[in-house]
Structures are given as structure tokens and as C-alpha cells.
Design a protein around this motif. Structure first.
Motif, mmCIF file in Angstrom:
data_model
loop_
_atom_site.group_PDB
_atom_site.id
_atom_site.type_symbol
_atom_site.label_atom_id
_atom_site.label_comp_id
_atom_site.label_asym_id
_atom_site.label_seq_id
_atom_site.Cartn_x
_atom_site.Cartn_y
_atom_site.Cartn_z
ATOM 1 N N GLU A 94 8.784 -1.969 2.261
ATOM 2 C CA GLU A 94 10.025 -2.167 3.013
ATOM 3 C C GLU A 94 9.822 -3.142 4.160
ATOM 4 O O GLU A 94 10.644 -4.037 4.383
ATOM 5 N N GLN A 95 8.738 -2.990 4.889
ATOM 6 C CA GLN A 95 8.472 -3.870 6.033
ATOM 7 C C GLN A 95 8.212 -5.298 5.568
ATOM 8 O O GLN A 95 8.712 -6.254 6.159
ATOM 9 N N TRP A 96 7.440 -5.454 4.501
ATOM 10 C CA TRP A 96 7.161 -6.790 3.988
ATOM 11 C C TRP A 96 8.452 -7.460 3.530
ATOM 12 O O TRP A 96 8.695 -8.634 3.811
ATOM 13 N N ASP A 97 9.300 -6.705 2.841
ATOM 14 C CA ASP A 97 10.573 -7.235 2.366
ATOM 15 C C ASP A 97 11.441 -7.696 3.537
ATOM 16 O O ASP A 97 12.010 -8.800 3.519
ATOM 17 N N LEU A 98 11.535 -6.871 4.562
ATOM 18 C CA LEU A 98 12.316 -7.227 5.750
ATOM 19 C C LEU A 98 11.751 -8.493 6.397
ATOM 20 O O LEU A 98 12.494 -9.428 6.712
ATOM 21 N N ASP A 99 10.439 -8.531 6.576
ATOM 22 C CA ASP A 99 9.797 -9.712 7.178
ATOM 23 C C ASP A 99 10.051 -10.961 6.340
ATOM 24 O O ASP A 99 10.350 -12.034 6.876
ATOM 25 N N TYR A 100 9.944 -10.829 5.027
ATOM 26 C CA TYR A 100 10.158 -11.961 4.130
ATOM 27 C C TYR A 100 11.563 -12.537 4.308
ATOM 28 O O TYR A 100 11.739 -13.739 4.511
ATOM 29 N N TRP A 101 12.573 -11.681 4.236
ATOM 30 C CA TRP A 101 13.940 -12.178 4.311
ATOM 31 C C TRP A 101 14.285 -12.694 5.691
ATOM 32 O O TRP A 101 15.085 -13.620 5.832
ATOM 33 N N ALA A 132 0.823 -1.208 0.000
ATOM 34 C CA ALA A 132 0.000 0.000 0.000
ATOM 35 C C ALA A 132 0.860 1.263 0.000
ATOM 36 O O ALA A 132 0.373 2.343 -0.327
ATOM 37 N N SER A 133 2.146 1.107 0.366
ATOM 38 C CA SER A 133 3.051 2.259 0.423
ATOM 39 C C SER A 133 4.491 1.754 0.356
ATOM 40 O O SER A 133 4.745 0.549 0.467
#
Length: 71
Positions: A26-33, A20-21
């Protein structure tokens, strides 16, 4: 394994998120990795480095070919 089977297997492995932003992305990417194992992270890094090397090699080859044609 044929191309159809490889494509189907790849689609099953793909993880996606519509952010959504920028902050959400950035947060999703961090959580994923952070969910990945060290081995998975290293494997991804190696794959990226191989891809970059392939692109750089293709660019060098294209540059040589383009120079030869101009002469």
C-alpha cells in the motif's frame, strides 16, 4: 516499431516492487502514484477505463455467442 522493439521499450518503463507485507505494498503504491504527474495519472486512468470497456464488450459478445449456441 515492431513487437520486439515495443516489448523492449515496455520492459524499460516497467517499475516493480516486491512487497514484504500488504502495508508495504500500500505504501509503495501510494508513493509511486504521488511521484507521477497529473497527466500521467490521468493517462493511466483513461487506459484502465479503455481496458475495462474492452473486457465488458468481449463478455457481452461471448454471452451473445454462448446464447446462440444453446438454441
Amino acid at each position: 516499431m515492431g513487437i520486439r522493439e515495443r516489448s523492449a521499450a515496455r520492459r524499460r518503463r516497467i517499475v516493480a516492487h516486491r512487497a514484504a507485507s500488504f502495508e508495504d505494498a500500500e505504501q509503495w503504491d501510494l508513493d509511486y502514484w504521488q511521484r507521477q504527474t497529473p497527466e500521467q495519472r490521468l493517462s493511466a486512468l483513461v487506459a484502465i477505463r479503455k481496458d475495462v470497456a474492452t473486457v465488458e464488450k468481449a463478455r457481452r459478445q461471448a454471452g451473445k455467442t454462448g446464447s446462440d449456441q444453446d438454441s
